[in-house]
Design an enzyme around this catalytic site. Structure first.
Site, PDB file in Angstrom:
ATOM      1  N   TYR A 288      14.880  15.747  57.982  1.00  0.00           N
ATOM      2  CA  TYR A 288      16.030  15.125  57.333  1.00  0.00           C
ATOM      3  C   TYR A 288      16.829  16.167  56.555  1.00  0.00           C
ATOM      4  O   TYR A 288      18.058  16.285  56.717  1.00  0.00           O
ATOM      5  CB  TYR A 288      15.572  14.004  56.405  1.00  0.00           C
ATOM      6  CG  TYR A 288      16.693  13.442  55.560  1.00  0.00           C
ATOM      7  CD1 TYR A 288      17.699  12.678  56.139  1.00  0.00           C
ATOM      8  CD2 TYR A 288      16.739  13.677  54.187  1.00  0.00           C
ATOM      9  CE1 TYR A 288      18.738  12.161  55.367  1.00  0.00           C
ATOM     10  CE2 TYR A 288      17.763  13.161  53.416  1.00  0.00           C
ATOM     11  CZ  TYR A 288      18.756  12.407  54.004  1.00  0.00           C
ATOM     12  OH  TYR A 288      19.779  11.905  53.239  1.00  0.00           O
TER      13      TYR A 288
ATOM     14  N   ILE B  39      31.002   6.917  64.513  1.00  0.00           N
ATOM     15  CA  ILE B  39      30.825   8.267  63.977  1.00  0.00           C
ATOM     16  C   ILE B  39      30.282   9.241  65.013  1.00  0.00           C
ATOM     17  O   ILE B  39      30.542  10.446  64.953  1.00  0.00           O
ATOM     18  CB  ILE B  39      29.897   8.229  62.734  1.00  0.00           C
ATOM     19  CG1 ILE B  39      29.826   9.596  62.038  1.00  0.00           C
ATOM     20  CG2 ILE B  39      28.512   7.755  63.090  1.00  0.00           C
ATOM     21  CD1 ILE B  39      31.076  10.029  61.378  1.00  0.00           C
TER      22      ILE B  39
END
Length: 287
Positions: A123, A35
């Site tokens: 996050y 990824i």
């Protein structure tokens, strides 16, 4: 429908593979598709020519994102933007995932897709950045699914197991135990989420943009843990703790329940979290 699935070893990826609703799913390992490598992603997508790419990969260890913000942005933002660019170039649909943590948690009613965002930790910031990057890069090709508190049959390797399984292990090790009562959430079973995502892709009127998909209802982590123990018949002293949304110096949203507004308008609904939890426990511990 031909699906290229990224993140086969995760909880959500595992649930998509377990019941793909008759679709052909190709789920390469990291040696075939990384990824964080745009070239690797482009080769995989060009080779398969799927109808849709489903990206379940993420850097979702919330405390670790504070320590490694560059890695958080590399996986949760830059890689998602690159995927969107490749999918636009090859005219492939992209489904990628985000989090309830894009919200500040100041509301006391479920957040809709068009509500104002305001993440309060790295996050959430990295996840919101990924949303914006993908939708800016390929607005007509991208579906962003926000969800919350995932648990599934394959566990969560990056977190040392999912929340439910860890709470059962805690109880079996003996109490008393403490659990936060300050955060209100909508814990979500990955089987239900996977089925809803596939139904969304099958729906002729499902457009691009942001969708919320979580199990219905809401609870604190204390209430959720108490429900786990009740369903499992585990006798343990469980004490509620109010940390004010803090994990050390890191903030978490106090209220981050999502409203499945756009999906529900299409007739795509999610079961209540209590029903989902019961089915998960029956399937894993009493098969």
């Amino acid at each position: 429908m031909r699906i290229l699935l990224i993140g086969r070893t995760g909880q959500l990826g595992g649930s998509i593979l377990a019941d793909p609703r008759g679709h052909h799913v190709h789920a390469p390992g990291r040696d075939e598709l990384d990824i964080e490598s745009k070239d690797s992603c482009e080769r995989a997508i060009a080779g398969l020519r799927p109808d849709v790419v489903i990206n379940t990969a993420a850097f979702h260890n919330v405390p670790q994102c504070e320590v490694e913000p560059l890695r958080a942005f590399a996986v949760n933002c830059q890689a998602v933007r690159d995927l969107a660019a490749i999918c636009k170039k090859m005219d492939v649909r992209l489904v990628t995932f985000s989090s309830d943590y894009v919200f500040a948690g100041e509301k006391r009613m479920p957040y809709r897709e068009d509500d104002r965002t305001g993440p309060v930790q790295m996050y959430g910031i990295s996840r919101l950045s990924g949303e914006l990057a993908a939708l800016a890069t390929a607005p007509g090709h991208t579906i962003v699914v926000r969800t919350c508190g995932l648990y599934g049959m394959s566990g969560a390797a990056s977190k040392g197991g999912n929340f439910v399984d860890k709470r059962i292990a805690d109880a079996r090790a003996g109490g008393p135990l403490q659990m936060g009562c300050d955060q209100t959430v909508a814990p979500t079973y990955t089987h239900d989420l996977a089925q809803a995502v596939l139904r969304l892709l099958e729906h002729p009127q499902a457009g691009s943009g942001i969708y919320h998909l979580v199990n219905e209802g809401e609870c604190t982590w204390f209430e959720f843990t108490r429900a786990v123990y009740a369903l499992m018949g585990l006798k343990v002293e469980l004490q509620p703790v109010d940390r004010g949304g803090m994990s050390g110096e890191m903030r978490r949203p106090l209220y981050s329940v999502l409203a499945n507004t756009r999906a529900r308008a299409l007739g795509i609904t999610m079961p209540h979290w209590r029903d989902a939890l019961k089915r998960y426990l029956e399937g894993k511990y009493n098969p």
